[in-house]
Write an enzyme that holds these catalytic residues in place. Structure first.
Site, PDB file in Angstrom:
ATOM      1  N   ARG A 182     -14.249  -5.939   3.109  1.00  0.00           N
ATOM      2  CA  ARG A 182     -13.786  -7.209   3.672  1.00  0.00           C
ATOM      3  C   ARG A 182     -12.440  -7.056   4.374  1.00  0.00           C
ATOM      4  O   ARG A 182     -11.571  -6.313   3.936  1.00  0.00           O
ATOM      5  CB  ARG A 182     -13.650  -8.269   2.571  1.00  0.00           C
ATOM      6  CG  ARG A 182     -14.952  -8.664   1.962  1.00  0.00           C
ATOM      7  CD  ARG A 182     -14.903  -9.987   1.256  1.00  0.00           C
ATOM      8  NE  ARG A 182     -13.739 -10.174   0.394  1.00  0.00           N
ATOM      9  CZ  ARG A 182     -13.524 -11.276  -0.293  1.00  0.00           C
ATOM     10  NH1 ARG A 182     -14.362 -12.270  -0.217  1.00  0.00           N
ATOM     11  NH2 ARG A 182     -12.474 -11.376  -1.072  1.00  0.00           N
TER      12      ARG A 182
ATOM     13  N   ARG B 103      -7.403  -8.138   2.051  1.00  0.00           N
ATOM     14  CA  ARG B 103      -6.805  -9.231   1.286  1.00  0.00           C
ATOM     15  C   ARG B 103      -5.984  -8.686   0.126  1.00  0.00           C
ATOM     16  O   ARG B 103      -6.321  -7.667  -0.467  1.00  0.00           O
ATOM     17  CB  ARG B 103      -7.902 -10.153   0.731  1.00  0.00           C
ATOM     18  CG  ARG B 103      -8.680 -10.898   1.788  1.00  0.00           C
ATOM     19  CD  ARG B 103      -9.679 -11.815   1.113  1.00  0.00           C
ATOM     20  NE  ARG B 103     -10.528 -12.477   2.074  1.00  0.00           N
ATOM     21  CZ  ARG B 103     -11.455 -13.382   1.751  1.00  0.00           C
ATOM     22  NH1 ARG B 103     -11.653 -13.689   0.489  1.00  0.00           N
ATOM     23  NH2 ARG B 103     -12.188 -13.953   2.682  1.00  0.00           N
TER      24      ARG B 103
ATOM     25  N   ARG C 285     -16.404 -22.805 -12.055  1.00  0.00           N
ATOM     26  CA  ARG C 285     -16.256 -21.408 -12.438  1.00  0.00           C
ATOM     27  C   ARG C 285     -16.276 -21.186 -13.943  1.00  0.00           C
ATOM     28  O   ARG C 285     -16.303 -20.056 -14.399  1.00  0.00           O
ATOM     29  CB  ARG C 285     -14.956 -20.841 -11.863  1.00  0.00           C
ATOM     30  CG  ARG C 285     -14.977 -20.714 -10.351  1.00  0.00           C
ATOM     31  CD  ARG C 285     -13.657 -20.219  -9.849  1.00  0.00           C
ATOM     32  NE  ARG C 285     -13.676 -20.001  -8.413  1.00  0.00           N
ATOM     33  CZ  ARG C 285     -12.596 -19.705  -7.694  1.00  0.00           C
ATOM     34  NH1 ARG C 285     -11.430 -19.579  -8.290  1.00  0.00           N
ATOM     35  NH2 ARG C 285     -12.692 -19.535  -6.396  1.00  0.00           N
TER      36      ARG C 285
ATOM     37  N   LYS D  20     -21.829 -16.442  -0.928  1.00  0.00           N
ATOM     38  CA  LYS D  20     -21.831 -17.901  -1.140  1.00  0.00           C
ATOM     39  C   LYS D  20     -21.471 -18.653   0.140  1.00  0.00           C
ATOM     40  O   LYS D  20     -22.115 -19.645   0.495  1.00  0.00           O
ATOM     41  CB  LYS D  20     -20.834 -18.280  -2.243  1.00  0.00           C
ATOM     42  CG  LYS D  20     -21.167 -17.766  -3.611  1.00  0.00           C
ATOM     43  CD  LYS D  20     -20.258 -18.360  -4.674  1.00  0.00           C
ATOM     44  CE  LYS D  20     -18.792 -18.033  -4.455  1.00  0.00           C
ATOM     45  NZ  LYS D  20     -18.496 -16.604  -4.588  1.00  0.00           N
TER      46      LYS D  20
ATOM     47  N   ARG E 123     -11.246  -9.734 -11.903  1.00  0.00           N
ATOM     48  CA  ARG E 123     -12.051 -10.886 -11.488  1.00  0.00           C
ATOM     49  C   ARG E 123     -13.491 -10.768 -11.975  1.00  0.00           C
ATOM     50  O   ARG E 123     -14.100 -11.754 -12.386  1.00  0.00           O
ATOM     51  CB  ARG E 123     -12.011 -11.053  -9.972  1.00  0.00           C
ATOM     52  CG  ARG E 123     -10.705 -11.626  -9.462  1.00  0.00           C
ATOM     53  CD  ARG E 123     -10.846 -12.231  -8.075  1.00  0.00           C
ATOM     54  NE  ARG E 123     -11.388 -11.308  -7.101  1.00  0.00           N
ATOM     55  CZ  ARG E 123     -10.676 -10.392  -6.457  1.00  0.00           C
ATOM     56  NH1 ARG E 123      -9.394 -10.262  -6.709  1.00  0.00           N
ATOM     57  NH2 ARG E 123     -11.242  -9.611  -5.558  1.00  0.00           N
TER      58      ARG E 123
END
Length: 217
Positions: A123, A156, A89, A14, A167
């Site tokens: 990531r 993270r 969301r 995104k 999630r």
């Protein structure tokens, strides 16, 4: 004036796709995640609250997200339009957004869960300046160190397996109905986010009837 929403699961690209679109069309890029990360990095009261929520693998509450988006859009610095990333969301947030703004299109970056896991596990985030890296597509020149400031690259807090699974479950439960709502009222362009970055950008432009990307340089 062009106003777009970009929707997709974590790791779908995104941020990358909305930035490419915004820079080429002079749109303001509004990232809910970036706003929250700024607060986390600057140790604000909101940042501390967001950090606790993220560490638990949960999504920030509706009221908090809506307040942040409303405050940002009320700055009215989007002369040519905007592209909003990371919002809405869930259905309540979508209804709030549709009541407040006329949007020209919704970009849905579609990515299977197994590919989400692969991307998220790669990531890294600079502990000093907050620069994002992905070891699949954007590796640092020096292993484990930020190219910009030399800070240490860390995983993270919310990228562990348990938090990611939660999630993904929450995303499908709450965000899938958002797309159903948008399909009833707005044009939704669904893009296969597994393709290379440039191909995804060309596909979404074609489906939205936008000019092809300008050549680099």
């Amino acid at each position: 004036m062009r106003k777009y929403v970009i929707v997709g699961v974590q790791g779908s690209g995104k941020g990358t796709q909305s930035l490419l679109l915004a820079r080429d069309l002079d749109l303001v890029h509004i990232s809910v995640g970036d706003i929250f990360r700024w607060h986390v990095q600057h140790h604000t009261k909101l940042g501390a609250q967001v950090r606790r929520i993220m560490a638990a693998g949960e999504l920030v509450g509706d009221d908090l997200v809506e307040g942040v988006v409303r405050d940002r859009l009320e700055q009215h610095d989007w002369n040519y339009g905007f592209v909003v990333e990371g919002f809405p969301r869930n259905r309540r947030q979508a209804e709030f957004f549709l009541e407040s703004y006329d949007i020209d299109g919704v970009i849905h970056l579609d990515l299977p869960d197994d590919e989400v896991r692969r991307r998220v596990q790669a990531r890294r985030l600079c502990a000093r300046c907050g620069m994002d890296y992905n070891l699949i597509a954007h590796r640092p020149e020096v292993e484990g160190r930020c190219d910009v400031c030399g800070g240490e690259l860390l995983t993270r807090e919310d990228d562990n397996d348990a938090a990611l699974a939660e999630r993904l479950r929450t995303y499908h439960e709450k965000t899938d109905p958002v797309l159903d709502l948008f399909r009833q009222k707005e044009y939704v362009a669904t893009i296969d986010a597994r393709a290379p970055i440039e191909a995804v950008q060309r596909d979404l432009r074609g489906k939205l009837g936008l000019p092809a990307p300008r050549p680099a340089g």
